[in-house]
Design a protein around this motif. Structure first.
Motif, PDB file in Angstrom:
ATOM      1  N   MET A   1     -16.520 -21.099  12.685  1.00 31.52           N
ATOM      2  CA  MET A   1     -15.106 -21.002  12.498  1.00 31.52           C
ATOM      3  C   MET A   1     -14.528 -20.167  13.644  1.00 31.52           C
ATOM      4  O   MET A   1     -15.020 -19.091  13.932  1.00 31.52           O
ATOM      5  CB  MET A   1     -14.866 -20.336  11.136  1.00 31.52           C
ATOM      6  N   THR A   2     -13.499 -20.646  14.308  1.00 26.67           N
ATOM      7  CA  THR A   2     -12.899 -19.897  15.418  1.00 26.67           C
ATOM      8  C   THR A   2     -11.419 -19.683  15.157  1.00 26.67           C
ATOM      9  O   THR A   2     -10.739 -20.518  14.581  1.00 26.67           O
ATOM     10  CB  THR A   2     -13.066 -20.647  16.750  1.00 26.67           C
ATOM     11  N   THR A   3     -10.954 -18.540  15.596  1.00 29.15           N
ATOM     12  CA  THR A   3      -9.542 -18.199  15.499  1.00 29.15           C
ATOM     13  C   THR A   3      -9.127 -17.562  16.808  1.00 29.15           C
ATOM     14  O   THR A   3      -9.612 -16.494  17.161  1.00 29.15           O
ATOM     15  CB  THR A   3      -9.298 -17.209  14.340  1.00 29.15           C
ATOM     16  N   GLN A   4      -8.272 -18.229  17.561  1.00 28.09           N
ATOM     17  CA  GLN A   4      -7.746 -17.742  18.841  1.00 28.09           C
ATOM     18  C   GLN A   4      -8.866 -17.276  19.765  1.00 28.09           C
ATOM     19  O   GLN A   4      -8.834 -16.178  20.317  1.00 28.09           O
ATOM     20  CB  GLN A   4      -6.745 -16.613  18.615  1.00 28.09           C
ATOM     21  N   GLY A   5      -9.881 -18.087  19.928  1.00 27.90           N
ATOM     22  CA  GLY A   5     -10.960 -17.780  20.859  1.00 27.90           C
ATOM     23  C   GLY A   5     -12.035 -16.867  20.319  1.00 27.90           C
ATOM     24  O   GLY A   5     -13.043 -16.659  20.954  1.00 27.90           O
ATOM     25  N   ARG A   6     -11.844 -16.295  19.126  1.00 26.87           N
ATOM     26  CA  ARG A   6     -12.857 -15.424  18.528  1.00 26.87           C
ATOM     27  C   ARG A   6     -13.631 -16.194  17.467  1.00 26.87           C
ATOM     28  O   ARG A   6     -13.058 -17.011  16.754  1.00 26.87           O
ATOM     29  CB  ARG A   6     -12.217 -14.190  17.892  1.00 26.87           C
ATOM     30  N   THR A   7     -14.890 -15.901  17.347  1.00 22.73           N
ATOM     31  CA  THR A   7     -15.725 -16.560  16.351  1.00 22.73           C
ATOM     32  C   THR A   7     -15.828 -15.664  15.120  1.00 22.73           C
ATOM     33  O   THR A   7     -16.171 -14.496  15.222  1.00 22.73           O
ATOM     34  CB  THR A   7     -17.136 -16.819  16.910  1.00 22.73           C
ATOM     35  N   LEU A   8     -15.494 -16.230  13.978  1.00 22.68           N
ATOM     36  CA  LEU A   8     -15.625 -15.504  12.717  1.00 22.68           C
ATOM     37  C   LEU A   8     -16.921 -15.939  12.053  1.00 22.68           C
ATOM     38  O   LEU A   8     -17.197 -17.116  11.931  1.00 22.68           O
ATOM     39  CB  LEU A   8     -14.455 -15.803  11.787  1.00 22.68           C
ATOM     40  N   GLN A   9     -17.688 -14.985  11.638  1.00 19.66           N
ATOM     41  CA  GLN A   9     -18.951 -15.303  10.978  1.00 19.66           C
ATOM     42  C   GLN A   9     -18.718 -15.387   9.475  1.00 19.66           C
ATOM     43  O   GLN A   9     -17.938 -14.631   8.908  1.00 19.66           O
ATOM     44  CB  GLN A   9     -19.992 -14.239  11.273  1.00 19.66           C
ATOM     45  N   GLU A  10     -19.412 -16.326   8.869  1.00 26.69           N
ATOM     46  CA  GLU A  10     -19.360 -16.449   7.418  1.00 26.69           C
ATOM     47  C   GLU A  10     -20.051 -15.230   6.813  1.00 26.69           C
ATOM     48  O   GLU A  10     -21.051 -14.753   7.336  1.00 26.69           O
ATOM     49  CB  GLU A  10     -20.078 -17.727   6.969  1.00 26.69           C
ATOM     50  N   PRO A  11     -19.510 -14.718   5.724  1.00 26.94           N
ATOM     51  CA  PRO A  11     -20.162 -13.559   5.103  1.00 26.94           C
ATOM     52  C   PRO A  11     -21.544 -13.935   4.586  1.00 26.94           C
ATOM     53  O   PRO A  11     -21.743 -15.015   4.044  1.00 26.94           O
ATOM     54  CB  PRO A  11     -19.232 -13.182   3.957  1.00 26.94           C
ATOM     55  N   THR A  12     -22.475 -13.042   4.785  1.00 22.17           N
ATOM     56  CA  THR A  12     -23.827 -13.276   4.289  1.00 22.17           C
ATOM     57  C   THR A  12     -24.002 -12.568   2.957  1.00 22.17           C
ATOM     58  O   THR A  12     -23.324 -11.578   2.672  1.00 22.17           O
ATOM     59  CB  THR A  12     -24.882 -12.752   5.277  1.00 22.17           C
ATOM     60  N   GLU A  13     -24.900 -13.077   2.158  1.00 22.30           N
ATOM     61  CA  GLU A  13     -25.147 -12.486   0.853  1.00 22.30           C
ATOM     62  C   GLU A  13     -25.997 -11.231   1.019  1.00 22.30           C
ATOM     63  O   GLU A  13     -27.036 -11.246   1.664  1.00 22.30           O
ATOM     64  CB  GLU A  13     -25.883 -13.481  -0.037  1.00 22.30           C
ATOM     65  N   ILE A  14     -25.546 -10.131   0.430  1.00 21.98           N
ATOM     66  CA  ILE A  14     -26.279  -8.874   0.468  1.00 21.98           C
ATOM     67  C   ILE A  14     -26.774  -8.587  -0.942  1.00 21.98           C
ATOM     68  O   ILE A  14     -25.985  -8.466  -1.874  1.00 21.98           O
ATOM     69  CB  ILE A  14     -25.393  -7.714   0.966  1.00 21.98           C
ATOM     70  N   GLN A  15     -28.077  -8.491  -1.095  1.00 23.36           N
ATOM     71  CA  GLN A  15     -28.657  -8.236  -2.403  1.00 23.36           C
ATOM     72  C   GLN A  15     -28.665  -6.733  -2.641  1.00 23.36           C
ATOM     73  O   GLN A  15     -29.299  -5.977  -1.903  1.00 23.36           O
ATOM     74  CB  GLN A  15     -30.062  -8.803  -2.473  1.00 23.36           C
ATOM     75  N   VAL A  16     -27.952  -6.300  -3.681  1.00 24.88           N
ATOM     76  CA  VAL A  16     -27.823  -4.882  -3.957  1.00 24.88           C
ATOM     77  C   VAL A  16     -28.981  -4.377  -4.819  1.00 24.88           C
ATOM     78  O   VAL A  16     -29.519  -3.305  -4.582  1.00 24.88           O
ATOM     79  CB  VAL A  16     -26.480  -4.600  -4.652  1.00 24.88           C
ATOM     80  N   TRP A  17     -29.373  -5.152  -5.806  1.00 26.10           N
ATOM     81  CA  TRP A  17     -30.430  -4.743  -6.727  1.00 26.10           C
ATOM     82  C   TRP A  17     -31.637  -5.651  -6.548  1.00 26.10           C
ATOM     83  O   TRP A  17     -31.501  -6.847  -6.445  1.00 26.10           O
ATOM     84  CB  TRP A  17     -29.948  -4.826  -8.177  1.00 26.10           C
ATOM     85  N   ASP A  18     -32.824  -5.060  -6.576  1.00 24.25           N
ATOM     86  CA  ASP A  18     -34.037  -5.862  -6.439  1.00 24.25           C
ATOM     87  C   ASP A  18     -34.371  -6.532  -7.778  1.00 24.25           C
ATOM     88  O   ASP A  18     -33.806  -6.193  -8.813  1.00 24.25           O
ATOM     89  CB  ASP A  18     -35.191  -5.018  -5.910  1.00 24.25           C
ATOM     90  N   PRO A  19     -35.279  -7.503  -7.762  1.00 20.43           N
ATOM     91  CA  PRO A  19     -35.584  -8.251  -8.986  1.00 20.43           C
ATOM     92  C   PRO A  19     -36.077  -7.372 -10.144  1.00 20.43           C
ATOM     93  O   PRO A  19     -35.728  -7.628 -11.301  1.00 20.43           O
ATOM     94  CB  PRO A  19     -36.678  -9.227  -8.547  1.00 20.43           C
ATOM     95  N   PHE A  20     -36.875  -6.341  -9.863  1.00 20.08           N
ATOM     96  CA  PHE A  20     -37.351  -5.478 -10.943  1.00 20.08           C
ATOM     97  C   PHE A  20     -36.189  -4.818 -11.671  1.00 20.08           C
ATOM     98  O   PHE A  20     -36.174  -4.753 -12.904  1.00 20.08           O
ATOM     99  CB  PHE A  20     -38.308  -4.394 -10.416  1.00 20.08           C
ATOM    100  N   VAL A  21     -35.215  -4.330 -10.935  1.00 19.28           N
ATOM    101  CA  VAL A  21     -34.075  -3.654 -11.549  1.00 19.28           C
ATOM    102  C   VAL A  21     -33.275  -4.641 -12.400  1.00 19.28           C
ATOM    103  O   VAL A  21     -32.852  -4.314 -13.515  1.00 19.28           O
ATOM    104  CB  VAL A  21     -33.191  -2.991 -10.473  1.00 19.28           C
ATOM    105  N   ARG A  22     -33.061  -5.845 -11.891  1.00 16.20           N
ATOM    106  CA  ARG A  22     -32.308  -6.850 -12.652  1.00 16.20           C
ATOM    107  C   ARG A  22     -33.018  -7.228 -13.945  1.00 16.20           C
ATOM    108  O   ARG A  22     -32.408  -7.271 -15.014  1.00 16.20           O
ATOM    109  CB  ARG A  22     -32.094  -8.094 -11.802  1.00 16.20           C
ATOM    110  N   VAL A  23     -34.330  -7.503 -13.847  1.00 19.17           N
ATOM    111  CA  VAL A  23     -35.091  -7.886 -15.041  1.00 19.17           C
ATOM    112  C   VAL A  23     -35.154  -6.714 -16.026  1.00 19.17           C
ATOM    113  O   VAL A  23     -34.971  -6.900 -17.238  1.00 19.17           O
ATOM    114  CB  VAL A  23     -36.505  -8.367 -14.647  1.00 19.17           C
ATOM    115  N   ALA A  24     -35.391  -5.520 -15.530  1.00 15.67           N
ATOM    116  CA  ALA A  24     -35.460  -4.349 -16.403  1.00 15.67           C
ATOM    117  C   ALA A  24     -34.121  -4.127 -17.103  1.00 15.67           C
ATOM    118  O   ALA A  24     -34.085  -3.836 -18.312  1.00 15.67           O
ATOM    119  CB  ALA A  24     -35.856  -3.111 -15.609  1.00 15.67           C
ATOM    120  N   HIS A  25     -33.026  -4.264 -16.383  1.00 17.09           N
ATOM    121  CA  HIS A  25     -31.702  -4.059 -16.976  1.00 17.09           C
ATOM    122  C   HIS A  25     -31.468  -5.023 -18.136  1.00 17.09           C
ATOM    123  O   HIS A  25     -31.062  -4.611 -19.229  1.00 17.09           O
ATOM    124  CB  HIS A  25     -30.614  -4.242 -15.911  1.00 17.09           C
TER     125      HIS A  25
END
Length: 79
Positions: A1-25
């Motif tokens: 995606m470009t806007t006025q000559g600049r390239t915008l990157q799509e947001p990447t997914e950031i995993q906040v909690w690891d699988p153990f924390v999710r399952v334990a919760h």
């Protein structure tokens, strides 16, 4: 995606909690709910749900402490 000559990157997914924390919760939440519903009628299930919740809470505290140590070591350059 470009806007006025600049390239915008799509947001990447950031995993906040690891699988153990999710399952334990979710297991703690379900265990608490089961213990609440089985209060007087099914005392054995109530007790075992309490054991599961208590054990998972203890494991979660230990897991959090270990992860904190790993982050502190990584920030200080230790491997």
């Amino acid at each position: 995606m470009t806007t006025q000559g600049r390239t915008l990157q799509e947001p990447t997914e950031i995993q906040v909690w690891d699988p153990f924390v999710r399952v334990a919760h979710w297991t703690i939440a379900i265990g608490f709910f089961i213990a609440y519903l089985a209060e007087d009628d099914l005392l054995t299930i109530h007790v075992w749900a309490g054991y599961v919740v208590g054990t998972l809470m203890l494991m979660r505290v230990v897991w959090g402490w270990c992860m904190l140590q790993m982050v502190c070591d990584a920030r200080n350059g230790h491997r």
